[in-house]
Design a protein around this motif. Structure first.
Motif, PDB file in Angstrom:
ATOM      1  N   ILE A 189      11.606  -2.469   0.904  1.00  0.00           N
ATOM      2  CA  ILE A 189      10.068  -2.005   0.385  1.00  0.00           C
ATOM      3  C   ILE A 189       9.753  -2.218  -0.573  1.00  0.00           C
ATOM      4  CG2 ILE A 189       7.739  -3.074   1.078  1.00  0.00           C
ATOM      5  CD1 ILE A 189       8.554  -3.062   4.103  1.00  0.00           C
ATOM      6  N   TYR A 190       9.775  -0.761  -0.625  1.00  0.00           N
ATOM      7  CA  TYR A 190      10.290   0.110  -1.560  1.00  0.00           C
ATOM      8  C   TYR A 190      10.497  -0.109  -3.396  1.00  0.00           C
ATOM      9  CZ  TYR A 190      10.389   4.300  -4.893  1.00  0.00           C
ATOM     10  OH  TYR A 190       9.666   5.250  -5.536  1.00  0.00           O
ATOM     11  N   ASN A 191      11.526  -0.910  -3.050  1.00  0.00           N
ATOM     12  CA  ASN A 191      12.111  -1.482  -4.431  1.00  0.00           C
ATOM     13  C   ASN A 191      11.326  -3.127  -4.881  1.00  0.00           C
ATOM     14  OD1 ASN A 191      14.034   0.471  -4.920  1.00  0.00           O
ATOM     15  ND2 ASN A 191      15.700  -0.617  -3.431  1.00  0.00           N
ATOM     16  N   THR A 192      11.044  -3.337  -4.246  1.00  0.00           N
ATOM     17  CA  THR A 192       9.857  -4.108  -4.638  1.00  0.00           C
ATOM     18  C   THR A 192       9.075  -3.990  -5.998  1.00  0.00           C
ATOM     19  OG1 THR A 192       8.070  -4.060  -3.267  1.00  0.00           O
ATOM     20  CG2 THR A 192      10.244  -5.898  -2.452  1.00  0.00           C
ATOM     21  N   GLU A 193       8.816  -2.617  -5.408  1.00  0.00           N
ATOM     22  CA  GLU A 193       7.451  -2.233  -6.659  1.00  0.00           C
ATOM     23  C   GLU A 193       6.259  -2.982  -7.062  1.00  0.00           C
ATOM     24  OE1 GLU A 193       9.528  -1.842 -10.517  1.00  0.00           O
ATOM     25  OE2 GLU A 193      10.910  -0.707 -10.054  1.00  0.00           O
ATOM     26  N   ASP A 194       6.043  -3.291  -5.743  1.00  0.00           N
ATOM     27  CA  ASP A 194       4.828  -3.848  -5.355  1.00  0.00           C
ATOM     28  C   ASP A 194       3.866  -3.143  -4.373  1.00  0.00           C
ATOM     29  OD1 ASP A 194       2.348  -5.304  -4.720  1.00  0.00           O
ATOM     30  OD2 ASP A 194       3.554  -6.849  -4.166  1.00  0.00           O
ATOM     31  N   LEU A 197       2.627  -4.337  -1.235  1.00  0.00           N
ATOM     32  CA  LEU A 197       3.319  -3.999   0.244  1.00  0.00           C
ATOM     33  C   LEU A 197       3.865  -2.548   0.621  1.00  0.00           C
ATOM     34  CD1 LEU A 197       6.230  -6.388  -0.718  1.00  0.00           C
ATOM     35  CD2 LEU A 197       4.152  -7.376  -0.646  1.00  0.00           C
ATOM     36  N   LEU A 198       2.966  -1.605   0.321  1.00  0.00           N
ATOM     37  CA  LEU A 198       3.457  -0.426   0.875  1.00  0.00           C
ATOM     38  C   LEU A 198       2.564  -0.381   1.988  1.00  0.00           C
ATOM     39  CD1 LEU A 198       2.345   1.920  -2.672  1.00  0.00           C
ATOM     40  CD2 LEU A 198       4.742   1.517  -1.703  1.00  0.00           C
ATOM     41  N   ILE A 204       5.853   0.518   9.189  1.00  0.00           N
ATOM     42  CA  ILE A 204       6.862   0.984   9.519  1.00  0.00           C
ATOM     43  C   ILE A 204       6.914   2.586  10.066  1.00  0.00           C
ATOM     44  CG2 ILE A 204       9.550   0.914   9.594  1.00  0.00           C
ATOM     45  CD1 ILE A 204       8.995  -1.849   7.711  1.00  0.00           C
ATOM     46  N   ALA A 205       6.725   3.716   9.514  1.00  0.00           N
ATOM     47  CA  ALA A 205       6.341   5.143   9.791  1.00  0.00           C
ATOM     48  C   ALA A 205       5.632   5.227  10.738  1.00  0.00           C
ATOM     49  CB  ALA A 205       6.306   5.391   8.306  1.00  0.00           C
ATOM     50  N   ASN A 206       5.062   4.334  10.907  1.00  0.00           N
ATOM     51  CA  ASN A 206       3.887   4.927  11.647  1.00  0.00           C
ATOM     52  C   ASN A 206       4.116   4.593  12.892  1.00  0.00           C
ATOM     53  OD1 ASN A 206       1.475   6.578  10.681  1.00  0.00           O
ATOM     54  ND2 ASN A 206       0.641   4.642   9.837  1.00  0.00           N
ATOM     55  N   GLU A 207       5.089   3.489  13.197  1.00  0.00           N
ATOM     56  CA  GLU A 207       5.411   3.016  14.482  1.00  0.00           C
ATOM     57  C   GLU A 207       6.427   3.543  14.947  1.00  0.00           C
ATOM     58  OE1 GLU A 207       5.661   0.953  18.442  1.00  0.00           O
ATOM     59  OE2 GLU A 207       4.234   0.473  16.713  1.00  0.00           O
ATOM     60  N   ILE A 208       7.415   4.037  13.746  1.00  0.00           N
ATOM     61  CA  ILE A 208       8.279   5.508  14.311  1.00  0.00           C
ATOM     62  C   ILE A 208       7.642   6.761  15.329  1.00  0.00           C
ATOM     63  CG2 ILE A 208      10.467   7.096  13.147  1.00  0.00           C
ATOM     64  CD1 ILE A 208      10.840   4.222  11.579  1.00  0.00           C
ATOM     65  N   LEU A 228       1.650   6.893  -4.353  1.00  0.00           N
ATOM     66  CA  LEU A 228       1.910   5.472  -4.981  1.00  0.00           C
ATOM     67  C   LEU A 228       0.311   5.253  -5.077  1.00  0.00           C
ATOM     68  CD1 LEU A 228       5.082   4.127  -4.082  1.00  0.00           C
ATOM     69  CD2 LEU A 228       5.013   5.593  -7.005  1.00  0.00           C
ATOM     70  N   THR A 229       0.022   5.723  -4.266  1.00  0.00           N
ATOM     71  CA  THR A 229      -1.336   4.324  -4.533  1.00  0.00           C
ATOM     72  C   THR A 229      -2.916   6.231  -4.992  1.00  0.00           C
ATOM     73  OG1 THR A 229      -2.074   4.831  -2.229  1.00  0.00           O
ATOM     74  CG2 THR A 229      -1.052   2.793  -3.049  1.00  0.00           C
ATOM     75  N   GLY A 230      -2.544   6.672  -5.913  1.00  0.00           N
ATOM     76  CA  GLY A 230      -3.716   7.960  -6.063  1.00  0.00           C
ATOM     77  C   GLY A 230      -4.020   8.756  -5.115  1.00  0.00           C
ATOM     78  N   GLU A 231      -3.760   8.932  -3.998  1.00  0.00           N
ATOM     79  CA  GLU A 231      -4.582   8.807  -2.205  1.00  0.00           C
ATOM     80  C   GLU A 231      -3.730  10.299  -2.761  1.00  0.00           C
ATOM     81  OE1 GLU A 231      -6.164   5.684   0.442  1.00  0.00           O
ATOM     82  OE2 GLU A 231      -4.114   5.235  -0.293  1.00  0.00           O
TER      83      GLU A 231
END
Length: 298
Positions: A189-194, A197-198, A204-208, A228-231
């Protein structure tokens, strides 16, 4: 009694043999892209062994590959990916030729519906789950891609990561190896550079983390989505949680320093680059020293 048991065992072996023969025959026709004979094998296979696990995976592969079409396109605009440059009579760039993959939705849905039935019958078959996830990634259906990954994570708790693979053979996979596979999907997902989609990467990370709260890689992934979103405050907060789990993880420490640097907090950035120097490898130490020097010169 022994004669009856012998007969039952012979029948079972015979049925397994039939399945393997059908499977081999189907794979043979896959290699030659002979869809006509693939379907003939599948039809006969289904009539004799309708609940065979490999029948479901084979039907899925049949419909997925049949749905896939490669189309050559031309464009005056250069885009990402491999392609051929078209030149005019003056040797000037006139356009670009490249191949695009399109999927027939009808065939694709047939394949996805079949693998869903297979997963329902054989929920421990990790290859079925991963096969479906792969297909959803190929068609860039990231919402369903994420949903299927989350379902797999949840089921890993139910079966305690006791998975099977092709021919229902036991799949030896540790919790760490399973989570590494999931990490690969997040990277996809990260490699889509979109950046839009983050949110899926974060889900997914939160589910883990719902099941493995000390999984530092997932905390790092979440922090990346925020950076990546400036937060930056949210990113730093997430990384500080990771630091509390392992205060000597120099990758986490470097990322915290980077977060503070982006936020403009020079003092805290230097503090965490110094921590990286204390616990990092040679490469991390060299990088952190360079960053400290740059920050002090500003």
């Amino acid at each position: 009694m022994r004669r009856i048991l012998g007969t039952l065992i012979a029948i079972l072996i015979s049925q397994i043999g039939f399945s393997q023969d059908y499977q081999s025959e189907f794979q043979k026709y896959c290699q030659t892209n002979d869809t006509v004979n693939q379907l003939k094998v599948l039809t006969k296979w289904k009539s004799e062994r309708p609940k065979d696990a490999e029948l479901y995976t084979s039907y899925f592969n049949y419909h997925f590959m049949k749905s896939r079409k490669e189309i050559l396109t031309t464009s005056t605009n250069e885009t990402k990916g491999e392609g051929l440059v078209l030149k005019d009579s003056l040797n000037q760039t006139a356009g670009f030729l490249r191949s695009e993959i399109h999927y027939n939705q009808t065939e694709l849905e047939k394949g996805l519906n079949i693998i869903d039935k297979g997963i329902e019958l054989y929920p421990n078959r990790l290859d079925m789950r991963f096969g479906k996830i792969y297909a959803l990634g190929e068609i860039s259906n990231w919402k369903s891609f994420t949903s299927e990954i989350i379902k797999t994570i949840k089921y890993s708790i139910v079966n305690n990561n006791t998975w099977t693979w092709t021919n229902n053979e036991k799949k030896e996979i540790t919790k760490e190896e399973f989570l590494l596979d999931i990490q690969t999907y997040q990277l996809q997902i990260y490699n889509t550079e979109d950046d839009n989609l983050l949110i899926y990467m974060r889900e997914i990370a939160n589910e883990i983390l719902n099941h493995y709260p000390n999984h530092i890689e997932s905390l790092s992934n979440i922090s990346i989505t925020y950076i990546l979103t400036g937060e930056f405050d949210k990113a730093i907060s997430t990384l500080l949680r990771a630091e509390r789990i392992n205060p000597k993880d120099f990758i986490v420490l470097t990322n915290i320093a980077h977060g503070y640097k982006l936020k403009g907090n020079k003092e805290k950035a230097i503090e965490y680059y110094e921590k990286t120097i204390k616990y990092g490898d040679d490469s991390a130490i060299k990088f952190s020293k360079q960053q400290i020097q740059q920050l002090k010169e500003q």
